[in-house]
Design a protein around this motif. Sequence first.
Motif, mmCIF file in Angstrom:
data_model
loop_
_atom_site.group_PDB
_atom_site.id
_atom_site.type_symbol
_atom_site.label_atom_id
_atom_site.label_comp_id
_atom_site.label_asym_id
_atom_site.label_seq_id
_atom_site.Cartn_x
_atom_site.Cartn_y
_atom_site.Cartn_z
ATOM 1 N N HIS A 89 0.829 -1.194 0.000
ATOM 2 C CA HIS A 89 0.000 0.000 0.000
ATOM 3 C C HIS A 89 0.863 1.242 0.000
ATOM 4 N N SER A 90 0.239 2.336 -0.351
ATOM 5 C CA SER A 90 0.860 3.651 -0.289
ATOM 6 C C SER A 90 -0.225 4.661 0.020
ATOM 7 N N ALA A 91 -0.027 5.447 1.084
ATOM 8 C CA ALA A 91 -0.984 6.471 1.491
ATOM 9 C C ALA A 91 -2.390 5.912 1.651
ATOM 10 N N GLY A 92 -2.490 4.682 2.158
ATOM 11 C CA GLY A 92 -3.787 4.075 2.415
ATOM 12 C C GLY A 92 -4.433 3.410 1.222
ATOM 13 N N THR A 93 -3.783 3.438 0.068
ATOM 14 C CA THR A 93 -4.312 2.826 -1.156
ATOM 15 C C THR A 93 -3.566 1.531 -1.451
ATOM 16 N N LEU A 94 -4.298 0.473 -1.810
ATOM 17 C CA LEU A 94 -3.655 -0.788 -2.173
ATOM 18 C C LEU A 94 -2.913 -0.611 -3.489
ATOM 19 N N THR A 95 -1.655 -1.039 -3.520
ATOM 20 C CA THR A 95 -0.833 -0.879 -4.719
ATOM 21 C C THR A 95 -0.364 -2.201 -5.302
ATOM 22 N N SER A 96 -0.398 -3.257 -4.509
ATOM 23 C CA SER A 96 0.081 -4.549 -4.998
ATOM 24 C C SER A 96 -0.430 -5.647 -4.081
ATOM 25 N N LEU A 97 -0.285 -6.878 -4.539
ATOM 26 C CA LEU A 97 -0.628 -8.022 -3.699
ATOM 27 C C LEU A 97 0.250 -9.202 -4.079
ATOM 28 N N GLU A 98 0.421 -10.106 -3.134
ATOM 29 C CA GLU A 98 1.175 -11.341 -3.345
ATOM 30 C C GLU A 98 0.370 -12.495 -2.789
ATOM 31 N N ASP A 99 0.275 -13.561 -3.560
ATOM 32 C CA ASP A 99 -0.410 -14.767 -3.106
ATOM 33 C C ASP A 99 0.614 -15.858 -2.819
ATOM 34 N N GLU A 100 0.460 -16.486 -1.680
ATOM 35 C CA GLU A 100 1.370 -17.549 -1.263
ATOM 36 C C GLU A 100 0.563 -18.828 -1.078
ATOM 37 N N ARG A 101 0.976 -19.869 -1.808
ATOM 38 C CA ARG A 101 0.276 -21.152 -1.723
ATOM 39 C C ARG A 101 0.881 -22.063 -0.661
ATOM 40 N N LEU A 102 1.662 -21.476 0.229
ATOM 41 C CA LEU A 102 2.295 -22.192 1.328
ATOM 42 C C LEU A 102 3.206 -23.311 0.854
ATOM 43 N N THR A 103 3.977 -22.986 -0.193
ATOM 44 C CA THR A 103 4.972 -23.941 -0.686
ATOM 45 C C THR A 103 6.365 -23.344 -0.662
ATOM 46 N N ALA A 104 6.473 -22.057 -0.243
ATOM 47 C CA ALA A 104 7.781 -21.386 -0.285
ATOM 48 C C ALA A 104 8.254 -20.959 1.097
ATOM 49 N N GLY A 105 7.672 -21.547 2.162
ATOM 50 C CA GLY A 105 8.093 -21.155 3.503
ATOM 51 C C GLY A 105 9.467 -21.706 3.837
ATOM 52 N N ASP A 106 10.303 -20.880 4.491
ATOM 53 C CA ASP A 106 11.601 -21.391 4.930
ATOM 54 C C ASP A 106 11.432 -22.072 6.280
ATOM 55 N N GLU A 107 12.571 -22.501 6.876
ATOM 56 C CA GLU A 107 12.455 -23.249 8.126
ATOM 57 C C GLU A 107 11.904 -22.404 9.259
ATOM 58 N N HIS A 108 11.916 -21.079 9.131
ATOM 59 C CA HIS A 108 11.376 -20.201 10.159
ATOM 60 C C HIS A 108 9.901 -19.887 9.911
ATOM 61 N N GLY A 109 9.358 -20.316 8.776
ATOM 62 C CA GLY A 109 7.970 -20.028 8.478
ATOM 63 C C GLY A 109 7.738 -18.647 7.907
#
Length: 665
Positions: free
Chosen positions: A124-144
């Motif tokens: 976001h920037s100044a309260g406006t959504l500017t981007s998004l990312e979707d995670e299918r829970l396949t890229a988590g590292d050992e720390h989560g």
Amino acid sequence: MATPEATLAAEASYLGYARRCLAAMLESVRSLDPHGGDPISTEFLKSELARRADALREVPGVPLFFGRIDRDSTGEAFHVGRRHVRNDAGDVVVVDWRADVSLAFYQATATEPMDVAMRRRFGHSAGTLTSLEDERLTAGDEHGVSDSRILTAEIERPRVGPMRDIVATIAPDQDTLVRAPLAQTTCIQGAPGTGKTAVGLHRAAYLLYTHREQLRRSRVLVVGPNRAFLSYIGELLPALGEVDVAQVVVDELVAGITVRGQDRPEVARLKGDPRFAAVIETAVRAGIVLPTQSLVVPVGSRRWRLPADEVADLMQREVATGQPYGVIRSRLPTLIAETVRRRAESTGGSPDDRWVTRLARSTPVREFVDAHWPAVAPKHLVTRLLSDERGLAHFADGVLDASEQKLLLDHAQPAATARARWSRADAFLVDEVAAHVSRPTSYGHVVVDEAQDLSAMQCRALGRRCDTGSATVLGDIAQATAPDALANWPETLRHLGKPAASLVALTRGYRVPQEVLDLANRLLPALAVDVEPAISIRHAAASLRVRSSPALPAAVVEAVTDRLAQEGSIGVIAAADELADVSRALGRAGVETARVEDGMAARVELVPITLCKGLEFDHVIVVEPAAVVRAHDRGLHWLYVALTRAVSSLDVVHSEPLPAELAAA
């Protein structure tokens, strides 16, 4: 399948809907009639509605939600935000980050998905959504923690002004601490940049959400090291909708004492020594005098005689209960009156409770109590201890040796005069005495930040304020700078009255770049502390510059000017003498500055070394490390603190040789 642009547009539309729902919730509260059955009830309702309205105000420049999770089993989607938002039908629009359903947003991993099919983060920037990312829970590292550009950008987002919340970036290890049970006292040894302060404050917000009614009665207290620190963190909890939290500086914890004096380090250490508690207890109880003559109590035409040994036994039984001196003093008249009532009943009388109350308030009984269990004035008693050689020798016999008593009398006496300039250590001696007279308010939960600087006597005072509740104790032993600091977590917790507390170490940093930590970690061997060096998830090759210049103020102006070309806040940290010269040089160069004591609202803040603890700036300029080390007791510890205040960059500017521990840099 929708395009990324269409998906972002749909989420932006949903954000607009959520904002309209929140506005409707706020308007609903404002429209309520705060009319009670009487003026007091009406004022209470007005206050309550104002509090609820404050909690519903939207935070400027920040969207109502920062994430979303989609359930695998049901397909339900939950937008996760800073507060609960519902529509007119009562359906959930945004779930509070503290709600149980939000746990999966922080804790779900590819190996432990917690019924999450997809996790979405929003930029976001100044309260406006500017981007998004979707995670299918396949890229988590050992720390989560996923490899998220949005997560990294949010951590690194430049800031000017007070501390911001971290609800969008709470890591799993931090989230576990935030959501610990209310009854659990937790001590967090946190290396620089690990977010320990944020964890403590978010834990307070979580507990207030989860145990709302209980903590509204018993309240939450946040204790910080100084006003600059409280100003820095002061807006975080209100931004999360929590406005019912008391925040105080440790110096202000003791009512009726204004700290204006300062002790020499060796005097402060002695006053903060836990042995002083024994000296004070002896001095308080020294006023108790067992009677040697019978107590005669006239009641109407009768005179009741209580033998001296009977009254002495009563007093000794009370001493054996271990109750505070003042509690026993307040009930002693009633105990005496009850003894007389039993005498009256044995002769056929039937005195009622009002008879007992009148007798307890009678002149003979009150005069007896004043003579044999006199009132204690905390300030007066401490003044006597710090100024009366014979009195101190009597009360401290076998506890403080002759040289320690002389040290107190020689150097502490000015703070104990009629025009007392009480020091911080004096205030906690007064509090120790006051605790024998009456117990202070105990809170449901106390958050203590920078706790590595607490003395034993300060720990005892704080322990009394959470003796029926729990605490979150935050600090870093490597940053202990107070001359009377315990700087030992087991000892600190013991004097707090929480010896069984959970002790957790955070060494994985999220904010300070590793290059900066590598420099600061050079000091650790010289600090003689048993802590692990901090490590960071962030690297920034250009984050560290060490500049040597014979024209020190000019070099600082150059460094500040360079950093002004970048985004974010700038903190210029120096010993007091150096800071005055730097301030004049920046003024001549046309650079607008403010003192950090004035509220942390300026782009460039001038920070005395003694006020830098707990603060963060995007860019930090540390001026003349050798002067910092030379000017202060535990100067290397202060330098370690200063070097670790940077989020994006650190400039070390010096004209004198660097301290040996840093010279290789």
